[in-house]
Write a protein that holds these residues in place. Structure first.
Motif, PDB file in Angstrom:
ATOM      1  N   ALA A   1       0.834  -1.206   0.000  1.00 20.14           N
ATOM      2  CA  ALA A   1       0.000   0.000   0.000  1.00 20.14           C
ATOM      3  C   ALA A   1       0.867   1.255   0.000  1.00 20.14           C
ATOM      4  CB  ALA A   1      -0.923  -0.017   1.211  1.00 20.14           C
ATOM      5  N   ILE A   2       1.931   1.261   0.794  1.00 21.51           N
ATOM      6  CA  ILE A   2       2.851   2.412   0.790  1.00 21.51           C
ATOM      7  C   ILE A   2       3.506   2.565  -0.580  1.00 21.51           C
ATOM      8  CG2 ILE A   2       4.984   3.308   1.802  1.00 21.51           C
ATOM      9  CD1 ILE A   2       4.178   1.981   4.423  1.00 21.51           C
ATOM     10  N   PHE A   3       3.892   1.436  -1.169  1.00 24.46           N
ATOM     11  CA  PHE A   3       4.525   1.478  -2.487  1.00 24.46           C
ATOM     12  C   PHE A   3       3.581   2.081  -3.525  1.00 24.46           C
ATOM     13  CE2 PHE A   3       5.095  -0.628  -6.597  1.00 24.46           C
ATOM     14  CZ  PHE A   3       6.395  -0.280  -6.888  1.00 24.46           C
ATOM     15  N   MET A   4       2.350   1.591  -3.586  1.00 23.63           N
ATOM     16  CA  MET A   4       1.397   2.097  -4.578  1.00 23.63           C
ATOM     17  C   MET A   4       0.989   3.523  -4.264  1.00 23.63           C
ATOM     18  SD  MET A   4      -2.128   0.351  -5.910  1.00 23.63           S
ATOM     19  CE  MET A   4      -3.048   1.087  -7.267  1.00 23.63           C
ATOM     20  N   GLY A   5       0.918   3.880  -2.979  1.00 23.61           N
ATOM     21  CA  GLY A   5       0.563   5.246  -2.630  1.00 23.61           C
ATOM     22  C   GLY A   5       1.636   6.248  -2.992  1.00 23.61           C
ATOM     23  N   PHE A   6       2.886   5.836  -2.901  1.00 22.47           N
ATOM     24  CA  PHE A   6       3.974   6.760  -3.230  1.00 22.47           C
ATOM     25  C   PHE A   6       4.171   6.895  -4.736  1.00 22.47           C
ATOM     26  CE2 PHE A   6       8.522   7.480  -4.115  1.00 22.47           C
ATOM     27  CZ  PHE A   6       8.656   8.729  -3.550  1.00 22.47           C
ATOM     28  N   PHE A   7       4.081   5.779  -5.469  1.00 20.78           N
ATOM     29  CA  PHE A   7       4.332   5.819  -6.908  1.00 20.78           C
ATOM     30  C   PHE A   7       3.048   6.153  -7.647  1.00 20.78           C
ATOM     31  CE2 PHE A   7       8.179   3.572  -5.766  1.00 20.78           C
ATOM     32  CZ  PHE A   7       9.095   4.147  -6.624  1.00 20.78           C
TER      33      PHE A   7
END
Length: 557
Positions: free
Chosen positions: A371-377
């Motif tokens: 979720a952090i990965f998709m939220g940042f990118f």
């Protein structure tokens, strides 16, 4: 008599061809080893060749005027987005939009709306004396995630090793669909600026007319018509290509290039009727491969990624040359000490908080880390530049009595949207382009330093698929000698990156070399009892009907 001819055409072609050639020589090293995106590298190259540096590429001189330059950039961006979104639709599996409509509706509905609102509030709060309606228009330009920059995290070695396939597909689908869905957010703000802004007293209709135009023209004509048109054209193109391929009317070259010609056709025809060509291209690409036939036929062909790379390198070189770099420091809208924090805050809070809040309802996101990965990118790129120039065209129509000067309340809107959107796009290209290599460097550097400081004498190193124990001979040299016959405990084995290689057994070994084949390395087949090598298995061809010249019919038997 021969004479030198340093014309604009010769210079541009030389610079473009030379740069693509030089980049191609080290492209694998930069993208697969250092994880650097071609967008960032090409943007810096465009800046280097622009009038801000070496002055080899002079876009304003080629265009002749600022209006012509804006039109060229807008049309070039439309072309790149059209091709990229048809390819994005083709990459998705069969009936993907139908199967995954629930997570896509969540991403394109409440999450995208929240992204628009929070971005607009940040712009309104940090830019002095900026009307809220203007902030809504600027926020709408940077709300969609960019499909071109999203390829950095859905293609290549990093994506293959770190991003699950389901997550890659939902990122492709979201970035393709929300590009076209940026129109409602943008034109709601623009219509409100036109009819209820401070200078809109002369406009008849007020807020009622603005909302009516927003529902009728934007949702009805622009969005709904583009969806229907893209679906119809994509389905007709699929049936025609299938028919011609079955009757052997089409050759291999035309078959492979069909998706690109479809993108050009939809971009041109939608532009003529004034509909949303970006959304139509994505819908057409998805319907075109609705039965997965074309996607599987072209799964092992390299034409699509080749054209993709050429377009990416060229468009971001152009952006580096036309970007108003000087305006980031010298403008009448926002000082640089406010502009930099604004860019940082938008990258942090534009998308991530809403993905973290609702990620449990998106089954492709497995856990907090993803979720952090998709939220940042959620990159800002070509789509933001596209909506920037759409906004500039609309503002030019807000001139009372058909005069040359715009209305007094939008006199600074063009400068505001240009400075802020360009700066946020540059921030996203740089930050998202460097995030992966810096993240890899930050993970491996402490491990490497720690290992070097605490390396035992008998540390094992892995080279390819071979583990070489380092033992000292009786004379004190560091040569490799056979270990004695006594049982010794196996020492810890490290990869070059610093991670520990777990042995599958706890038994000891007295061999000089222990071979540990890995899944990603090709292992030679063992000889049979008769001394001959067994035949290598034939690769799966996915039931393709169009073959390469080197694919003999014996493989199918």
């Amino acid at each position: 008599m021969p004479t030198l001819a340093p014309t604009n055409f010769n210079i541009v072609v030389s610079v473009l061809g030379g740069w693509i050639s030089l980049f191609g020589l080290v492209s694998y090293l930069l993208k697969e080893n250092f994880y650097l995106s071609e967008a960032l590298i090409s943007l810096l190259a465009g800046l280097f060749f622009s009038p801000h540096a070496t002055n080899f590429v002079r876009p304003l001189e080629y265009a002749g005027s600022e209006e012509n330059l804006n039109a060229i950039t807008l049309y070039f961006t439309r072309l790149v987005l059209g091709v990229q979104l048809v390819l994005a639709g083709v990459q998705l599996p069969s009936r993907y939009l139908k199967k995954e409509w629930k997570p896509l509706a969540l991403l394109l509905g409440p999450i995208m709306t929240a992204m628009w609102i929070i971005t607009s509030l940040l712009v309104w709060g940090l830019v002095p004396n900026l009307p809220f309606l203007h902030a809504l228009a600027i926020g709408a330009c940077v709300t969609p995630t960019d499909p071109v920059l999203s390829n950095v995290i859905v293609k290549g070695r990093f994506a293959d090793h770190n991003v699950p396939k389901d997550l890659q597909k939902i990122i492709i689908a979201e970035s393709g669909a929300n590009d076209g869905l940026g129109y409602p957010f943008l034109f709601l703000a623009l219509y409100l600026i036109k009819y209820i802004g401070d200078g809109g007293a002369n406009e008849q209709g007020g807020a009622g007319l603005a909302i009516g135009l927003w529902f009728g023209e934007t949702w009805g004509y622009t969005i709904l018509l583009s969806v229907i048109y893209g679906a119809v054209v994509g389905w007709i193109a699929k049936e025609l290509l299938h028919f011609c391929e079955e009757h052997r009317f089409v050759d291999r070259e035309s078959f492979l290039v069909f998706a690109f010609s479809l993108a050009l056709f939809i971009t041109g025809t939608c532009g003529m009727i004034g509909s949303d060509d970006i959304l139509a291209c994505f819908i057409a690409g998805n319907v075109f491969t609705w039965d997965d036939w074309f996607r599987l036929e072209t799964l092992d062909d390299s034409l699509q990624p080749t054209i993709d790379m050429l377009l990416n390198v060229t468009i971001f070189m152009w952006y580096g040359a036309v970007c108003p770099w000087h305006s980031f420091v010298d403008n009448s809208i926002i000082p640089i000490y406010r502009l930099i924090p604004l860019g940082i805050l938008i990258l942090l809070f534009r998308r991530m908080p809403f993905i973290l809040t609702l990620y449990k309802k998106i089954h492709q996101i497995n856990g907090l880390r993803q979720a952090i990965f998709m939220g940042f990118f959620g990159p800002i790129g070509c789509s933001a530049i596209f909506y920037l120039y759409v906004t500039l065209e609309f503002v030019d129509t807000l001139n009372p009595n058909n005069g040359s000067a715009p209305r007094w309340d939008v006199a600074h809107l063009k400068e505001s949207v240009s400075v802020l959107v360009w700066f946020m796009a540059i921030c996203s290209i740089v930050v998202h382009g460097l995030s992966i290599p810096l993240g890899k460097f930050g993970v491996y550097l402490p491990r490497t330093l720690s290992r070097n400081l605490t390396t035992p004498e008998d540390l094992h190193f892995q080279i390819g698929a071979r583990i070489l124990p380092r033992s000292r001979s009786r004379d004190g040299t560091g040569t490799h000698t056979p270990a004695d016959s006594r049982s010794v405990s196996a020492p810890t084995v490290y990869r070059l990156g610093g991670s520990i290689i777990r042995d599958q057994t706890e038994t000891t070994t007295d061999a000089v070399e222990v071979v540990k084949p890995r899944d990603d390395l090709e292992v030679s087949p063992k000889p049979t009892e008769q001394g001959s090598l067994p035949r290598a298995p034939s690769p799966t061809l996915h039931n393709r009907t169009i073959r390469f010249p080197d694919e003999s019919s014996s493989r199918e038997s």
